[in-house]
Motif scaffolding. Structure first.
Motif, PDB file in Angstrom:
ATOM      1  N   GLY A 101      34.490  51.999  58.338  1.00 60.76           N
ATOM      2  CA  GLY A 101      34.255  50.654  58.854  1.00 60.76           C
ATOM      3  C   GLY A 101      33.966  49.668  57.748  1.00 60.76           C
ATOM      4  N   ARG A 102      33.321  50.169  56.671  1.00 67.91           N
ATOM      5  CA  ARG A 102      33.032  49.291  55.538  1.00 67.91           C
ATOM      6  C   ARG A 102      34.325  48.783  54.895  1.00 67.91           C
ATOM      7  NH1 ARG A 102      30.377  51.441  49.984  1.00 67.91           N
ATOM      8  NH2 ARG A 102      32.150  52.816  50.237  1.00 67.91           N
ATOM      9  N   GLY A 103      35.286  49.698  54.713  1.00 69.35           N
ATOM     10  CA  GLY A 103      36.557  49.294  54.118  1.00 69.35           C
ATOM     11  C   GLY A 103      37.312  48.315  54.994  1.00 69.35           C
ATOM     12  N   LEU A 104      37.340  48.584  56.301  1.00 67.45           N
ATOM     13  CA  LEU A 104      38.021  47.669  57.226  1.00 67.45           C
ATOM     14  C   LEU A 104      37.322  46.309  57.257  1.00 67.45           C
ATOM     15  CD1 LEU A 104      38.741  50.157  60.174  1.00 67.45           C
ATOM     16  CD2 LEU A 104      40.334  49.327  58.421  1.00 67.45           C
ATOM     17  N   GLY A 105      35.996  46.324  57.144  1.00 65.47           N
ATOM     18  CA  GLY A 105      35.253  45.063  57.093  1.00 65.47           C
ATOM     19  C   GLY A 105      35.612  44.244  55.866  1.00 65.47           C
ATOM     20  N   TRP A 106      35.765  44.922  54.708  1.00 57.25           N
ATOM     21  CA  TRP A 106      36.164  44.234  53.483  1.00 57.25           C
ATOM     22  C   TRP A 106      37.539  43.610  53.645  1.00 57.25           C
ATOM     23  CZ3 TRP A 106      34.129  42.302  49.321  1.00 57.25           C
ATOM     24  CH2 TRP A 106      32.889  42.763  48.879  1.00 57.25           C
ATOM     25  N   LEU A 107      38.472  44.363  54.217  1.00 54.10           N
ATOM     26  CA  LEU A 107      39.825  43.840  54.397  1.00 54.10           C
ATOM     27  C   LEU A 107      39.840  42.639  55.340  1.00 54.10           C
ATOM     28  CD1 LEU A 107      41.895  47.144  54.651  1.00 54.10           C
ATOM     29  CD2 LEU A 107      41.750  45.554  52.733  1.00 54.10           C
ATOM     30  N   LEU A 108      39.048  42.721  56.404  1.00 57.18           N
ATOM     31  CA  LEU A 108      38.972  41.607  57.344  1.00 57.18           C
ATOM     32  C   LEU A 108      38.378  40.373  56.668  1.00 57.18           C
ATOM     33  CD1 LEU A 108      39.267  40.505  60.203  1.00 57.18           C
ATOM     34  CD2 LEU A 108      36.987  41.434  60.727  1.00 57.18           C
ATOM     35  N   ALA A 109      37.292  40.587  55.903  1.00 54.78           N
ATOM     36  CA  ALA A 109      36.661  39.462  55.208  1.00 54.78           C
ATOM     37  C   ALA A 109      37.618  38.838  54.195  1.00 54.78           C
ATOM     38  CB  ALA A 109      35.388  39.945  54.500  1.00 54.78           C
ATOM     39  N   LEU A 110      38.355  39.681  53.481  1.00 55.76           N
ATOM     40  CA  LEU A 110      39.319  39.174  52.506  1.00 55.76           C
ATOM     41  C   LEU A 110      40.402  38.350  53.190  1.00 55.76           C
ATOM     42  CD1 LEU A 110      40.559  39.134  49.646  1.00 55.76           C
ATOM     43  CD2 LEU A 110      41.764  41.246  50.261  1.00 55.76           C
ATOM     44  N   SER A 111      40.895  38.850  54.323  1.00 58.66           N
ATOM     45  CA  SER A 111      41.933  38.124  55.046  1.00 58.66           C
ATOM     46  C   SER A 111      41.430  36.766  55.517  1.00 58.66           C
ATOM     47  CB  SER A 111      42.404  38.956  56.252  1.00 58.66           C
ATOM     48  OG  SER A 111      42.924  40.193  55.843  1.00 58.66           O
TER      49      SER A 111
ATOM     50  N   THR B 208      41.611  37.182  41.883  1.00 60.58           N
ATOM     51  CA  THR B 208      41.029  37.935  40.765  1.00 60.58           C
ATOM     52  C   THR B 208      39.507  38.030  40.894  1.00 60.58           C
ATOM     53  OG1 THR B 208      42.835  37.153  39.344  1.00 60.58           O
ATOM     54  CG2 THR B 208      40.923  38.087  38.253  1.00 60.58           C
ATOM     55  N   ALA B 209      38.876  36.933  41.280  1.00 62.62           N
ATOM     56  CA  ALA B 209      37.421  36.952  41.454  1.00 62.62           C
ATOM     57  C   ALA B 209      37.009  37.893  42.587  1.00 62.62           C
ATOM     58  CB  ALA B 209      36.918  35.536  41.737  1.00 62.62           C
ATOM     59  N   LEU B 210      37.755  37.865  43.704  1.00 60.14           N
ATOM     60  CA  LEU B 210      37.443  38.756  44.821  1.00 60.14           C
ATOM     61  C   LEU B 210      37.669  40.222  44.432  1.00 60.14           C
ATOM     62  CD1 LEU B 210      39.026  36.755  47.790  1.00 60.14           C
ATOM     63  CD2 LEU B 210      36.589  37.131  47.355  1.00 60.14           C
TER      64      LEU B 210
ATOM     65  N   LEU C  29      45.400  47.557  47.387  1.00 63.06           N
ATOM     66  CA  LEU C  29      45.506  47.041  48.752  1.00 63.06           C
ATOM     67  C   LEU C  29      45.246  45.535  48.790  1.00 63.06           C
ATOM     68  CD1 LEU C  29      46.080  47.986  51.607  1.00 63.06           C
ATOM     69  CD2 LEU C  29      43.633  48.357  51.930  1.00 63.06           C
ATOM     70  N   MET C  30      44.253  45.091  48.022  1.00 63.16           N
ATOM     71  CA  MET C  30      43.953  43.655  47.968  1.00 63.16           C
ATOM     72  C   MET C  30      45.130  42.877  47.393  1.00 63.16           C
ATOM     73  SD  MET C  30      40.855  41.717  45.957  1.00 63.16           S
ATOM     74  CE  MET C  30      39.622  42.307  47.100  1.00 63.16           C
ATOM     75  N   TYR C  31      45.734  43.422  46.344  1.00 59.24           N
ATOM     76  CA  TYR C  31      46.893  42.766  45.732  1.00 59.24           C
ATOM     77  C   TYR C  31      48.044  42.657  46.732  1.00 59.24           C
ATOM     78  CZ  TYR C  31      50.849  42.036  42.592  1.00 59.24           C
ATOM     79  OH  TYR C  31      51.989  41.556  42.000  1.00 59.24           O
ATOM     80  N   ALA C  32      48.320  43.770  47.430  1.00 60.44           N
ATOM     81  CA  ALA C  32      49.406  43.760  48.419  1.00 60.44           C
ATOM     82  C   ALA C  32      49.116  42.762  49.541  1.00 60.44           C
ATOM     83  CB  ALA C  32      49.599  45.166  48.986  1.00 60.44           C
ATOM     84  N   LEU C  33      47.840  42.697  49.957  1.00 56.24           N
ATOM     85  CA  LEU C  33      47.453  41.785  51.032  1.00 56.24           C
ATOM     86  C   LEU C  33      47.566  40.322  50.601  1.00 56.24           C
ATOM     87  CD1 LEU C  33      46.326  41.871  53.931  1.00 56.24           C
ATOM     88  CD2 LEU C  33      44.030  41.759  52.957  1.00 56.24           C
ATOM     89  N   SER C  34      47.402  40.067  49.316  1.00 53.15           N
ATOM     90  CA  SER C  34      47.435  38.680  48.829  1.00 53.15           C
ATOM     91  C   SER C  34      48.861  38.133  48.694  1.00 53.15           C
ATOM     92  CB  SER C  34      46.736  38.595  47.466  1.00 53.15           C
ATOM     93  OG  SER C  34      47.501  39.251  46.465  1.00 53.15           O
ATOM     94  N   LEU C  35      49.866  39.015  48.639  1.00 52.93           N
ATOM     95  CA  LEU C  35      51.236  38.554  48.405  1.00 52.93           C
ATOM     96  C   LEU C  35      51.742  37.583  49.479  1.00 52.93           C
ATOM     97  CD1 LEU C  35      52.941  41.797  47.006  1.00 52.93           C
ATOM     98  CD2 LEU C  35      51.915  39.877  45.770  1.00 52.93           C
TER      99      LEU C  35
END
Length: 250
Positions: free
Chosen positions: A19-29, A62-64, A113-119
């Motif tokens: 859940g922590r990882g999914l929370g990070w991805l949601l927050a990043l999005s 990059t900061a995130l 994953l963050m890089y792929a999500l940012s594209l």
């Protein structure tokens, strides 16, 4: 199986499947969506040109990435100690180098994953402008050593302090200092002190490259000095993490 791969698989699996990882991805999005909407609206009002928007998104990603690496790295060894699982881990036939590299597995997976999500966000704000392909390539080339360097640095702090909160606080202060060029105006960075800080700061090296490539369309040959600053940062952070893990008190 190689112990580095075994630990890296465990770390990345626990992060991305929790859940922590999914929370990070949601927050990043959410952060990238809000940022993209604000910047695109400014572009439509002609307050910012397209290249400046892409540059700002690259700096934010990059900061995130550095922030996520710090959070994960601060928990890498101190978290094991606080949960009482560090001694069993050290009793296994595992060297400190293998342990540090294995602990980086979760951070590498998170950054990829963050890089792929940012594209898609980079494409959304930069598809109608210039140098989008270069922006995607240079974000990988410069953002990766900066973000992973923060991960190694946080692992080193985690081993030295043996406490997650203390390590995280020290790591966040460092990130705020190094990422300050995101907030400081260009005029202040042109002072003697600002130029000296930019010369040794890996985050500044990445930002100045993003500016140089995306806005000014300068070639790769002009970025070699800045690339060396980010690679030296990664090597020093790796050395700090390995040395701290070897000398840590259990």
């Amino acid at each position: 199986m190689n112990p580095i791969i075994l630990i890296a698989s465990k770390e990345s699996g626990e992060l991305l499947g929790s859940g922590r990882g999914l929370g990070w991805l949601l927050a990043l999005s959410v952060i990238l969506s809000v940022l993209a909407l604000l910047l695109v609206s400014n572009t439509e009002l002609s307050l910012l040109d397209n290249a400046q928007v892409v540059y700002m998104v690259m700096g934010t990603i990059t900061a995130l990435g550095g922030l996520l690496a710090l959070v994960l790295g601060s928990d890498a060894i101190a978290g094991e100690k606080e949960r009482g699982t560090l001694i069993p881990l050290l009793l296994t036939p595992l060297t400190t180098t293998q342990m540090v590299l294995g602990k980086m597995g979760g951070q590498v997976a998170a950054w990829v994953l963050m890089y792929a999500l940012s594209l898609p966000y980079l494409w959304a704000v930069g598809s109608s402008g210039q140098n989008l392909v270069q922006a995607i390539a240079y974000l990988a080339l410069f953002g990766t050593p900066v973000a992973l360097g923060f991960g190694f640095y946080a692992i080193g702090l985690s081993a030295r302090f043996g406490n997650v909160r203390t390590a995280l606080l020290a790591a966040l202060i460092t990130l705020m200092l190094l990422a300050s060029p995101l907030l400081i105006g260009p005029s202040l960075r042109q002072s003697t002190l600002g130029k000296l800080f930019d010369m040794v700061n890996p985050f500044s090296a990445a930002l100045n490259t993003f500016d140089s490539v995306v806005i000014d369309s300068q070639p790769f040959s002009m970025q070699l000095g800045r690339l060396s600053v980010t690679l030296i940062w990664l090597a020093l952070a790796w050395w700090f993490a390995r040395r701290s893990a070897r000398t840590m008190e259990i």
